[in-house]
Design a protein around this motif. Structure first.
Motif, PDB file in Angstrom:
ATOM      1  N   CYS A  10       0.835  -1.207   0.000  1.00  0.00           N
ATOM      2  CA  CYS A  10       0.000   0.000   0.000  1.00  0.00           C
ATOM      3  C   CYS A  10       0.868   1.254   0.000  1.00  0.00           C
ATOM      4  O   CYS A  10       0.574   2.227  -0.713  1.00  0.00           O
ATOM      5  CB  CYS A  10      -0.930  -0.001   1.214  1.00  0.00           C
ATOM      6  SG  CYS A  10      -2.250  -1.232   1.147  1.00  0.00           S
ATOM      7  N   PRO A  42     -13.939   4.675  -4.308  1.00  0.00           N
ATOM      8  CA  PRO A  42     -14.298   3.837  -3.155  1.00  0.00           C
ATOM      9  C   PRO A  42     -13.170   2.880  -2.736  1.00  0.00           C
ATOM     10  O   PRO A  42     -12.975   2.630  -1.547  1.00  0.00           O
ATOM     11  CB  PRO A  42     -15.531   3.063  -3.647  1.00  0.00           C
ATOM     12  CG  PRO A  42     -16.112   3.941  -4.717  1.00  0.00           C
ATOM     13  CD  PRO A  42     -14.933   4.560  -5.397  1.00  0.00           C
ATOM     14  N   SER A  43     -12.427   2.351  -3.714  1.00  0.00           N
ATOM     15  CA  SER A  43     -11.314   1.455  -3.396  1.00  0.00           C
ATOM     16  C   SER A  43     -10.161   2.221  -2.746  1.00  0.00           C
ATOM     17  O   SER A  43      -9.522   1.738  -1.803  1.00  0.00           O
ATOM     18  CB  SER A  43     -10.830   0.743  -4.657  1.00  0.00           C
ATOM     19  OG  SER A  43     -11.857  -0.039  -5.222  1.00  0.00           O
ATOM     20  N   ARG A  45     -10.455   4.883  -0.975  1.00  0.00           N
ATOM     21  CA  ARG A  45     -10.885   5.202   0.393  1.00  0.00           C
ATOM     22  C   ARG A  45     -10.584   4.034   1.336  1.00  0.00           C
ATOM     23  O   ARG A  45     -10.181   4.232   2.493  1.00  0.00           O
ATOM     24  CB  ARG A  45     -12.378   5.529   0.414  1.00  0.00           C
ATOM     25  CG  ARG A  45     -12.895   5.906   1.807  1.00  0.00           C
ATOM     26  CD  ARG A  45     -14.411   6.095   1.786  1.00  0.00           C
ATOM     27  NE  ARG A  45     -14.796   7.255   0.989  1.00  0.00           N
ATOM     28  CZ  ARG A  45     -14.860   8.495   1.455  1.00  0.00           C
ATOM     29  NH1 ARG A  45     -14.542   8.735   2.721  1.00  0.00           N
ATOM     30  NH2 ARG A  45     -15.247   9.484   0.678  1.00  0.00           N
ATOM     31  N   ARG A  46     -10.771   2.822   0.872  1.00  0.00           N
ATOM     32  CA  ARG A  46     -10.498   1.652   1.714  1.00  0.00           C
ATOM     33  C   ARG A  46      -9.013   1.555   2.065  1.00  0.00           C
ATOM     34  O   ARG A  46      -8.653   1.222   3.200  1.00  0.00           O
ATOM     35  CB  ARG A  46     -10.988   0.392   1.010  1.00  0.00           C
ATOM     36  CG  ARG A  46     -12.510   0.317   0.914  1.00  0.00           C
ATOM     37  CD  ARG A  46     -12.990  -0.677  -0.111  1.00  0.00           C
ATOM     38  NE  ARG A  46     -12.664  -2.057   0.249  1.00  0.00           N
ATOM     39  CZ  ARG A  46     -13.046  -3.107  -0.474  1.00  0.00           C
ATOM     40  NH1 ARG A  46     -13.758  -2.926  -1.584  1.00  0.00           N
ATOM     41  NH2 ARG A  46     -12.728  -4.321  -0.099  1.00  0.00           N
ATOM     42  N   ARG A  49      -8.275   4.136   4.657  1.00  0.00           N
ATOM     43  CA  ARG A  49      -8.733   3.740   5.981  1.00  0.00           C
ATOM     44  C   ARG A  49      -7.682   2.874   6.674  1.00  0.00           C
ATOM     45  O   ARG A  49      -7.407   3.044   7.864  1.00  0.00           O
ATOM     46  CB  ARG A  49     -10.066   2.986   5.857  1.00  0.00           C
ATOM     47  CG  ARG A  49     -10.678   2.565   7.190  1.00  0.00           C
ATOM     48  CD  ARG A  49     -12.099   2.067   6.998  1.00  0.00           C
ATOM     49  NE  ARG A  49     -12.161   0.982   6.021  1.00  0.00           N
ATOM     50  CZ  ARG A  49     -13.267   0.629   5.377  1.00  0.00           C
ATOM     51  NH1 ARG A  49     -14.407   1.282   5.578  1.00  0.00           N
ATOM     52  NH2 ARG A  49     -13.256  -0.368   4.509  1.00  0.00           N
ATOM     53  N   LEU A  50      -7.097   1.949   5.909  1.00  0.00           N
ATOM     54  CA  LEU A  50      -6.024   1.124   6.465  1.00  0.00           C
ATOM     55  C   LEU A  50      -4.846   1.982   6.900  1.00  0.00           C
ATOM     56  O   LEU A  50      -4.344   1.860   8.027  1.00  0.00           O
ATOM     57  CB  LEU A  50      -5.556   0.095   5.422  1.00  0.00           C
ATOM     58  CG  LEU A  50      -4.253  -0.652   5.744  1.00  0.00           C
ATOM     59  CD1 LEU A  50      -4.428  -1.533   6.975  1.00  0.00           C
ATOM     60  CD2 LEU A  50      -3.781  -1.461   4.550  1.00  0.00           C
TER      61      LEU A  50
END
Length: 325
Positions: A10, A42-43, A45-46, A49-50
């Motif tokens: 990431c 949306p991806s 954003r995920r 969040r991590l």
């Protein structure tokens, strides 16, 4: 430990897409960031969040915008000591393929990356300038932290000539020259690296005090200098190739010359140490190795030198001083 590479991937993608630089000092919405880097909001954003849970990003709940934390600022290219270059280099597909094929290196003792590159690591870089630029950038960023640590740990004040053998684009030698105005420096490097080093040295106003010389440390080394430096070089090579480099430097040295080997010195078994990670990286990428004090002493003896002292720095590498035996 099991899931650690998920996090690193990431972070590598954050660097590859330039997200931290896009955020800069002003938090932005995930939709704005997704549009700028060509991703699915949306991806994205995920992933945010991590990374926010890991202290890299922080979302403002009122504005719904994402900003960088103090830790996250280290992803920006313009931040001194940025990890951006390292993330780009280690996020390269070939690096991932090499680590994925670690078993081959364990079975053969050879760098698994050569199977995917079709050549040795450094030959590949010389033929692929875009990849070489990423690698050189990561080394320069690392030296931004490492160079002042070396200059603070070692007293260069009695030297008049210093040659950085395999000195990259000049980060370390420039720190030495700025700290010691009486010293004249030399960068000794392969032609595809000196092409970057010359304008960089000139941009720092050091062209009159620093020669940039094309060469191959497996062939010969500029002779008669006060101090020779090998910073993060010997760990790229196995013992026999490292011995050839050391012998060439020994041939170039005067009786009162010094060689500074700037490398991480492994503490031995049963110790958690950063160098153990890099030791494995050297195996899969270049076929080199990190070494213990005893292993450096043995190499030095074979090359007609001896370890006179080891000076720790605030960074993982130490300064291993070698003198003619």
């Amino acid at each position: 430990m099991v899931y650690g590479f998920w996090v690193s991937r990431c972070l590598q993608i954050m660097a590859e897409l330039g997200i931290a630089d896009t955020i800069g000092d002003v938090p932005k919405s995930v939709e704005e960031l997704a549009k700028s880097c060509g991703t699915h909001a949306p991806s994205l954003r995920r992933m945010f969040r991590l990374l926010s849970g890991l202290g890299v990003l922080r979302k403002d709940e009122q504005s719904d915008c994402w900003g960088l934390t103090e830790l996250g600022q280290m992803l920006r290219q313009d931040n001194p000591g940025s990890v951006y270059g390292s993330l780009r280099a280690h996020g390269h597909l070939l690096s991932w393929q090499a680590w994925g094929d670690l078993k081959t290196s364990l079975q053969t003792g050879l760098p698994s990356v050569e199977k995917f590159m079709g050549d040795s690591f450094f030959n590949y870089l010389s033929a692929h300038p875009e990849d070489a630029a990423i690698f050189n950038g990561s080394m320069a960023a690392y030296q931004t932290l490492n160079a002042p640590a070396v200059v603070n740990a070692y007293d260069f004040s009695q030297a008049r000539t210093v040659v950085d053998v395999g000195g990259g684009t000049g980060t370390l030698i420039s720190h030495v020259l700025k700290a010691h105005p009486a010293i004249h420096g030399t960068i000794f490097e392969m032609p595809h690296v000196t092409a970057e080093a010359r304008p960089r040295i000139a941009s720092m106003g050091l062209a009159e005090r620093c020669d940039v010389v094309d060469g191959d440390f497996f062939a010969s080394i500029p002779k008669g200098k006060d101090i020779y430096i090998l910073s993060q070089i010997l760990h790229d090579w196995d013992d026999e190739k490292s011995l050839r480099i050391l012998e060439n430097i020994r041939d170039a040295m005067r009786p009162d010359s010094r060689l500074l080997v700037v490398e991480t010195v492994l503490p031995g078994d049963n110790a958690m140490h950063f160098g153990n990670l890099y030791d494995m990286a050297m195996l899969v990428l270049v076929g080199g190795q990190e070494r213990t004090e005893a292993e450096y002493s043995a190499l030095a003896r074979r090359a007609g030198m001896k370890v006179s002292r080891i000076l720790p720095t605030v960074m993982p590498p130490s300064v291993v001083e070698l003198v003619p035996a």
